[in-house]
Write an enzyme that holds these catalytic residues in place. Structure first.
Site, PDB file in Angstrom:
ATOM      1  N   ASP A   1       0.838  -1.197   0.000  1.00  0.00           N
ATOM      2  CA  ASP A   1       0.000   0.000   0.000  1.00  0.00           C
ATOM      3  C   ASP A   1       0.879   1.254   0.000  1.00  0.00           C
ATOM      4  OD1 ASP A   1      -2.125  -1.721   0.367  1.00  0.00           O
ATOM      5  OD2 ASP A   1      -2.177  -1.421   2.540  1.00  0.00           O
TER       6      ASP A   1
HETATM    7  N1  URA Z   1      -1.150  -5.843   3.990  1.00  0.00           N
HETATM    8  C1  URA Z   1      -1.637  -4.593   3.975  1.00  0.00           C
HETATM    9  O1  URA Z   1      -2.663  -4.311   4.571  1.00  0.00           O
HETATM   10  N2  URA Z   1      -0.946  -3.673   3.294  1.00  0.00           N
HETATM   11  C2  URA Z   1       0.187  -3.928   2.641  1.00  0.00           C
HETATM   12  O2  URA Z   1       0.757  -3.016   2.048  1.00  0.00           O
HETATM   13  C3  URA Z   1       0.683  -5.235   2.670  1.00  0.00           C
HETATM   14  C4  URA Z   1      -0.007  -6.180   3.364  1.00  0.00           C
END
Ligand code: URA
Length: 232
Positions: free
Chosen positions: A104
């Site tokens: 993310d």
């Molecule tokens: N899980 C999440 O919620 N975000 C990420 O970036 C990776 C795993």
């Protein structure tokens, strides 16, 4: 198709005139044969070009790791945000790398890239189940009940089921989470399903690979041994 001299310059071999001299001196090969014609048209994705015996550009397989900072989206292009591609050094930017999986925008840590399409698909396949270790800071304390629920396989708030995962509380509001799948916002949603809100997330490990002391925002190529371990 592109001109051989342009390809050599773009690969960092030297200036136009230096490249011309290299060609003249017989230091460049195309598919194993010495090539002296600087105007020769080549396809760097289908042909092997060497300078002094070293393969250049195009076909060189690269697997690299980035220690991703927050604020960059995992995409090759984006209309609104800066992308992780902007963090690659100039020589790697030309190598047609793609991120393996995604983090993310707010998540930091280990993100792999490759220009090997087969490896990319094998690694993102749900069948592969590579364990990924995340460090999270969160609001709400992790309890023994949460640890057991993760181990059993959680059901997210939208009804989606997750594979068994590992939750290791480190202290008040800090945990390590190990998951073997990559659903959208997986860790944040898993924690939310147990009434914990993730305020910081960092991926520290993917299979046998860990961030080590790679500084935030920096990229390094994997060693041959690391690539081998990743493939197995
Ligand atoms: N899980 C999440 O919620 N975000 C990420 O970036 C990776 C795993």
């Amino acid at each position: 198709m592109e001109r051989l001299d342009k390809f050599l310059c773009d690969s960092g071999a030297g200036t136009r005139s230096q490249v011309k001299a290299m060609l003249k001196a017989g230091r460049v090969t195309v598919d194993g044969k010495v090539e002296r014609d600087n105007g020769r048209k080549i396809d760097p994705n289908a042909q092997t070009i060497t300078l002094d015996g070293e393969v250049l550009g195009g076909k060189r397989r690269i697997v690299a790791m980035l220690n991703k900072p927050a604020g960059f989206v995992t995409a090759t292009e984006d209309a609104n945000d800066r992308t992780v591609m902007e963090l690659l050094p100039a020589d790697l930017r030309k190598m047609d790398l793609k991120p393996i999986g995604r983090l993310d925008k707010a998540t930091e840590g280990l993100l792999l890239f490759t220009n090997d399409g087969d490896l990319l698909h094998r690694l993102i396949s749900p069948k592969k189940e590579v364990p990924k270790v995340y460090y999270a800071r969160h609001e709400g304390a992790a309890t023994e009940g949460d640890v057991a629920a993760f181990a059993e396989g959680l059901t997210l708030r939208d009804g989606l089921h997750c594979l068994p995962a590992k939750l290791e509380p480190l202290g008040a509001g800090e945990s390590l989470i190990t998951v073997c799948e990559g659903k959208y916002h997986q860790v944040r949603r898993m924690m939310a399903s147990r009434n914990m809100t993730v305020t910081y997330l960092e991926r520290r490990q993917e299979g046998a690979l860990s961030l080590g002391n790679l500084p935030r925002g920096e990229v390094r190529e994997l060693t041959a041994e690391e690539i081998l371990a990743l493939e197995n």
